[in-house]
Design an enzyme around this catalytic site. Structure first.
Site, short mmCIF file in Angstrom:
data_model
loop_
_atom_site.label_atom_id
_atom_site.label_comp_id
_atom_site.label_asym_id
_atom_site.label_seq_id
_atom_site.Cartn_x
_atom_site.Cartn_y
_atom_site.Cartn_z
N ARG A 16 0.80 -1.23 0.00
CA ARG A 16 0.00 0.00 0.00
C ARG A 16 0.84 1.29 0.00
O ARG A 16 0.32 2.37 -0.21
CB ARG A 16 -0.96 0.00 1.20
CG ARG A 16 -2.24 -0.76 0.89
CD ARG A 16 -3.20 -0.73 2.05
NE ARG A 16 -2.79 -1.63 3.12
CZ ARG A 16 -3.22 -1.54 4.37
NH1 ARG A 16 -4.06 -0.58 4.71
NH2 ARG A 16 -2.82 -2.41 5.28
N ASP A 105 7.61 -1.86 11.08
CA ASP A 105 6.70 -0.79 10.66
C ASP A 105 5.86 -0.25 11.83
O ASP A 105 4.84 0.40 11.61
CB ASP A 105 5.79 -1.27 9.52
CG ASP A 105 4.91 -2.44 9.89
OD1 ASP A 105 5.02 -2.96 11.02
OD2 ASP A 105 4.09 -2.87 9.04
C1 UD1 Z 1 -0.47 -8.51 12.24
C2 UD1 Z 1 -1.14 -9.52 13.18
C3 UD1 Z 1 -2.38 -8.92 13.80
C4 UD1 Z 1 -2.04 -7.62 14.49
C5 UD1 Z 1 -1.31 -6.68 13.54
C6 UD1 Z 1 -0.80 -5.49 14.30
C7 UD1 Z 1 -0.65 -11.64 12.08
C8 UD1 Z 1 -1.18 -12.76 11.29
N1 UD1 Z 1 -1.50 -10.69 12.40
O1 UD1 Z 1 -1.38 -8.29 11.18
O2 UD1 Z 1 -2.95 -9.82 14.73
O3 UD1 Z 1 -3.22 -7.02 14.98
O4 UD1 Z 1 -0.17 -7.33 12.96
O5 UD1 Z 1 -0.26 -4.53 13.40
O6 UD1 Z 1 0.49 -11.67 12.48
N2 UD1 Z 1 5.91 -9.90 7.82
C9 UD1 Z 1 7.01 -10.64 7.44
N3 UD1 Z 1 6.83 -11.78 6.74
C10 UD1 Z 1 5.61 -12.24 6.40
C11 UD1 Z 1 4.48 -11.47 6.80
C12 UD1 Z 1 4.67 -10.32 7.51
O7 UD1 Z 1 8.15 -10.26 7.73
O8 UD1 Z 1 5.53 -13.29 5.78
C13 UD1 Z 1 6.12 -8.68 8.58
C14 UD1 Z 1 5.61 -7.44 7.90
O9 UD1 Z 1 6.64 -6.84 7.10
C15 UD1 Z 1 5.25 -6.56 9.06
C16 UD1 Z 1 4.81 -7.55 10.14
O10 UD1 Z 1 5.38 -8.79 9.78
O11 UD1 Z 1 6.37 -5.85 9.55
C17 UD1 Z 1 3.31 -7.67 10.27
O12 UD1 Z 1 2.80 -8.19 9.07
P1 UD1 Z 1 1.45 -7.66 8.42
O13 UD1 Z 1 1.22 -8.38 7.16
O14 UD1 Z 1 1.49 -6.19 8.36
O15 UD1 Z 1 0.40 -8.17 9.50
P2 UD1 Z 1 -1.00 -7.56 9.80
O16 UD1 Z 1 -1.96 -8.01 8.78
O17 UD1 Z 1 -0.87 -6.11 10.03
CA CA Z 2 0.69 -4.40 9.53
#
Ligand code: UD1
Ligand code: CA
Length: 460
Positions: A16, A105
């Site tokens: 995004r 982030d």
């Molecule tokens: C996640 C949580 C959610 C919480 C929210 C808070 C999960 C499944 N959900 O959701 O419960 O309320 O954060 O902001 O964890 N990332 C990786 N590798 C991946 C996926 C993500 O490094 O395969 C990192 C992203 O870069 C980011 C963080 O993990 O820094 C969170 O991932 P994101 O996809 O933003 O999770 P949310 O959907 O926000």
């Molecule tokens: Ca997030």
């Protein structure tokens, strides 16, 4: 307290943001958001810090190269947050104690909250401790499902029932884990959910089913756990950081005429009774003394100002120093090690690069002074240029104390103007001028009497 290990997740794509730059390198109040996270993490003095990278991982590694204590692990492909933490297993092999998981982030998390997290976690001998918050609009976040007082599980927004969506306590995505058994638990998580991803929050239910303790820390200051997914969230969090900074400065005696249009980076220090007019940017590692006045449209980066310095409108000052009582601008450009002496003055459309202007000296109009060492009480006339570049190398100019450079002069470097010497207006100086001498190089003036009338007659 046992060992502390930090893992920072930063592998996600940041779709995004619509950016070629990795999301976590976008700046929040002048500092890449992951640097905010690293600074907080480093204050915990962890035994190790691991950053999980993936999308644009190489760019991230380069940007963070100065942090030599970091271990990078690559998550490719990105199969979810549980999978991301599992990727860190080799870096944490044999580790004991506590693993704190942060998100690259979520830049505003405070050290106090992290300490509370660690304390609660270790005091409860918990398998996991989750940082949560109660928010007005929980849309998009994972919800904290409790059974009695205790957390039972976390359900993602997409997978939640209408009843669960009504829960306003959310998962911040920040946790502490006992290193012991963590990775074995992560391996048991399945991707049976709306996104077909391995969800780290699923480990909570798993631990509870195993009868292990899981704690929560509820933060009151909800801004602390706000994540950045879009440019508008980036701007909103930058605003929070800036407002905090301007509030701190005002509390310490700095006048900020319009905090809404004043941008002061977190690392800047400013003394009392300094006045910042609207539309000023003060960035990086700048320090400003007391009693200064910085007028509108000024940008100051990585510079040092003494006391009672006046910077008039629309100056750009980068990597420069201004001693006390100096006055510069409007429209001055001071850069790359420019050093303005005490009580010295720089006026409009004057550029100084790698140049020291001594105490009480003046360069008031339209000048370029580069690679020059200028003594005290020197007067630099309007339109003076140090010709420092010969097409191959930069050459130095020295102007000794009390010298006077007449307007519209060019000083062809390397050259020295001796103490108290004068350079006549319109001179091109190619040789050193001895102390006390007058140098003139312009040709003798001729007046051609009646020339204009003659020309007009010829034309008609
Ligand atoms: C996640 C949580 C959610 C919480 C929210 C808070 C999960 C499944 N959900 O959701 O419960 O309320 O954060 O902001 O964890 N990332 C990786 N590798 C991946 C996926 C993500 O490094 O395969 C990192 C992203 O870069 C980011 C963080 O993990 O820094 C969170 O991932 P994101 O996809 O933003 O999770 P949310 O959907 O926000
Ligand atoms: Ca997030």
């Amino acid at each position: 307290m046992g060992d502390l290990h930090v893992v920072i997740l930063a592998a996600g794509k940041g779709t995004r943001m619509k950016s070629a730059l990795p999301k976590v390198l976008h700046r929040v109040a002048g500092i890449p958001m992951i640097e905010h996270v690293l600074a907080t993490a480093e204050a915990l003095r962890p035994a190790s810090t691991t950053v999980v990278i993936g999308h644009q991982g190489d760019a991230l590694k380069v940007a963070l190269a100065a942090h030599t204590q970091l271990t990078f692990v690559v998550q490719e492909p990105q199969l979810g947050t549980a999978h991301a933490l599992l990727t860190a297993e080799p870096a944490l092999r044999g580790a004991s104690g506590t693993v704190v998981l942060l998100s690259g982030d979520v830049p505003l998390l405070s050290l106090q909250t992290l300490q509370n997290l660690r304390d609660r976690h270790e005091a409860g001998a918990a398998a996991a401790t989750v940082v949560t918050a109660v928010v007005d609009d929980p849309t998009g976040y994972g919800r904290i499902v409790r059974s009695g007082e205790k957390i039972a599980r976390i359900v993602e927004h997409r997978d939640a029932t209408a009843q669960e969506r009504a829960i306003r306590e959310i998962n911040s995505g920040i946790y502490a884990f006992a290193a012991e058994g963590l990775f074995d638990a992560l391996r048991r998580i399945a991707a049976e959910n709306a996104q077909h991803e391995y969800y780290l929050p699923d480990v909570i239910a798993l631990f509870r089913e195993q009868g292990r303790n899981v704690e929560t820390v509820v933060v009151d200051a909800v801004d602390e756990i706000r994540g950045i997914n879009s440019r508008s969230e980036l701007a909103a969090l930058s605003r929070i950081v800036r407002d905090k900074k301007t509030a701190e400065l005002m509390a310490a005696g700095v006048t900020i005429e319009d905090p809404a249009t004043t941008y002061v980076d977190p690392g800047v220090t400013i003394g009392p009774d300094t006045i910042l007019h609207p539309g000023v940017s003060i960035e990086g590692r700048t320090t400003i003394g007391g009693g200064c006045e910085i007028h509108s449209g000024v940008r100051i980066v990585d510079s040092r100002l003494g006391d009672r310095v006046i910077v008039r409108n629309h100056c750009l000052i980068t990597d420069a120093s201004l001693s006390s009582d100096a006055r510069v601008g409007p429209f001055a450009h001071l850069r790359d090690g420019a050093a303005i002496g005490e009580d010295a003055r720089v006026g409009n459309f004057v550029e100084l690069k790698k140049t020291a202007l001594g105490a009480g000296s003046k360069a008031m109009h339209l000048a370029y002074l580069g690679d020059a060492t200028i003594g005290a009480k020197v007067n630099i006339g309007a339109g003076t240029i140090t010709c420092n570049y010969d097409g191959a190398a930069k050459n130095p100019t020295t102007i000794e104390d009390g010298a006077f450079i007449g307007s519209d002069s060019q000083l062809i470097a390397p050259v020295t103007i001796g103490k108290g010497a004068y350079v006549g207006s319109g001179s091109t100086i190619r040789q050193d001028v001895p102390a006390g001498a007058l140098a003139v190089s312009a040709g003798k003036q001729r007046n051609l009497e009646g020339w204009v009338a003659k020309k007009k007659r010829n034309r008609s």
